[in-house]
Design a protein around this motif. Structure first.
Motif, short mmCIF file in Angstrom:
data_model
loop_
_atom_site.label_atom_id
_atom_site.label_comp_id
_atom_site.label_asym_id
_atom_site.label_seq_id
_atom_site.Cartn_x
_atom_site.Cartn_y
_atom_site.Cartn_z
N PRO A 99 -0.52 -4.91 -18.81
CA PRO A 99 -0.49 -4.79 -17.35
C PRO A 99 -1.66 -5.47 -16.68
N SER A 100 -1.39 -6.09 -15.56
CA SER A 100 -2.43 -6.78 -14.81
C SER A 100 -3.27 -5.80 -14.02
N LEU A 101 -4.54 -6.11 -13.89
CA LEU A 101 -5.43 -5.30 -13.07
C LEU A 101 -5.57 -5.88 -11.67
N SER A 102 -4.88 -7.01 -11.43
CA SER A 102 -5.05 -7.68 -10.15
C SER A 102 -4.33 -6.97 -9.01
N HIS A 103 -3.24 -6.27 -9.33
CA HIS A 103 -2.49 -5.58 -8.27
C HIS A 103 -3.33 -4.45 -7.70
N GLU B 53 3.19 -4.32 -8.14
CA GLU B 53 3.63 -5.05 -6.95
C GLU B 53 5.14 -5.26 -7.00
N GLY B 54 5.79 -4.98 -5.88
CA GLY B 54 7.24 -5.16 -5.81
C GLY B 54 8.04 -3.95 -6.24
N ASP B 55 7.37 -2.87 -6.65
CA ASP B 55 8.08 -1.65 -7.02
C ASP B 55 8.88 -1.11 -5.83
N ALA C 5 8.00 3.60 0.91
CA ALA C 5 6.86 3.99 1.75
C ALA C 5 7.00 3.41 3.16
N LEU C 6 7.47 2.18 3.25
CA LEU C 6 7.68 1.57 4.56
C LEU C 6 8.75 2.32 5.36
N GLY C 7 9.79 2.77 4.65
CA GLY C 7 10.83 3.56 5.30
C GLY C 7 10.31 4.88 5.82
N ARG C 8 9.42 5.50 5.04
CA ARG C 8 8.82 6.76 5.47
C ARG C 8 7.94 6.55 6.71
#
Length: 304
Positions: free
Chosen positions: A129-133, A174-176, A182-185
């Motif tokens: 897994p990337s740590l950049s996100h 990212e992209g999950d 969350a945006l809908g909430r």
């Protein structure tokens, strides 16, 4: 808020407030825990902190409902936690690695990395897994869980964190889908504020603030803006089937900071206020108001 209203509301849930604590202890001492009863208790009273880790583990499926096998299940979870921690320590190779390892205290950073390793272990082929996100929202949740689980084992704290993220569909990478949710909430909370305090929404619209400005609140389930002692009772309700209570927390925060919000002259002013809004409000009063507003929104006898 009248006592009669609370009493009627709690009665509609099948739990009398006077008996709730003793009912909780009885529920947890049964050979098989009644999950439905446990949820109703969580919706009626604030769970004692000493019992919350166990209650959350049951609600999240981290502990089996059949009490006689709790010790066996806990041993298995502890072994898996230790294996995952070792794997994470080996796989993570960056300048923060010194914070990892069995000899160090379990930090929120390590919890987040273990979470990502756990998720990526199910991928074929395995990808480190990337740590950049950006994962500040995950770290905020981990910090909150660590404080709530103070005095409990690190394994127990990690599994509550990991299962909480799974249960609430929190965005990990990212992209999950959790990001879209969350945006809908945010939109739902925006509409709720528009009903209760239209002048706030009118002002935010005038300075070109959009609902997605609040996405950080929902990515972290408000752990980024509220202290653990104010969130734990609200998360009790969230895990018991009432996630909309958090929308009332957002409403309560904006009502408490209404003058500050309406003093903002630009979107940038508001965004600067947003990251430190808890400095300008009484967080305990905000939490209590959120609960009261949420209870008022529900009719006695309605189902969650």
């Amino acid at each position: 808020m009248s006592r009669d209203f609370r009493k009627n509301y709690y009665s509609s849930l099948g739990v009398r407030t006077v008996e709730a604590r003793s009912t909780l202890e009885e529920a947890l001492s049964s050979a098989r825990v009644d999950l439905g009863l446990l949820k109703r208790i969580c919706l009626s009273v604030k769970i004692p902190r000493v019992l919350r880790p166990l209650v959350w583990s049951l609600l999240l499926g981290g502990v089996p409902l059949f009490r006689p096998i709790w010790a066996f299940a806990q041993a298995q979870k502890t072994d898996t936690f230790e294996d995952l921690r070792r794997a994470s320590s080996v796989l993570v190779r960056d300048n923060r690695r010194t914070e990892y390892g069995p000899d160090a205290s379990l930090s929120s950073l390590e919890m987040v990395q273990m979470l990502r390793v756990r998720r990526h272990m199910n991928l074929i082929p395995f990808v480190v897994p990337s740590l950049s996100h950006k994962g500040s929202h995950l770290a905020a949740i981990a910090d909150c869980v660590n404080e709530i689980c103070d005095g409990r084992s690190e394994a127990e704290a990690f599994w509550i964190f990991a299962l909480l993220v799974d249960k609430l569909a929190v965005a990990v990478d990212e992209g999950d889908p959790g990001e879209k949710e969350a945006l809908g909430r945010c939109q739902g909370m925006w509409e709720l504020v528009d009903v209760h305090a239209p002048s706030i929404i009118q002002h935010l619209t005038w300075i070109v603030v959009k609902p997605n400005a609040f996405v950080g609140w929902y990515l972290s389930f408000y752990a980024s803006v509220m202290p653990p002692h104010c969130l734990e009772g609200l998360w009790d309700a969230t895990l018991s089937g009432a996630p909309d209570i958090l929308d009332y927390l957002g409403l309560s925060l904006l009502l408490a900071s209404k003058r500050k919000v309406e003093a903002c002259k630009t979107e940038a002013d508001f965004m600067r206020l947003l990251v430190k809004i808890d400095d300008f409000v009484d967080v305990d009063a905000v939490s209590a108001t959120a609960v009261d507003l949420w209870i008022k929104s529900r009719k006695p006898g309605s189902s969650i």
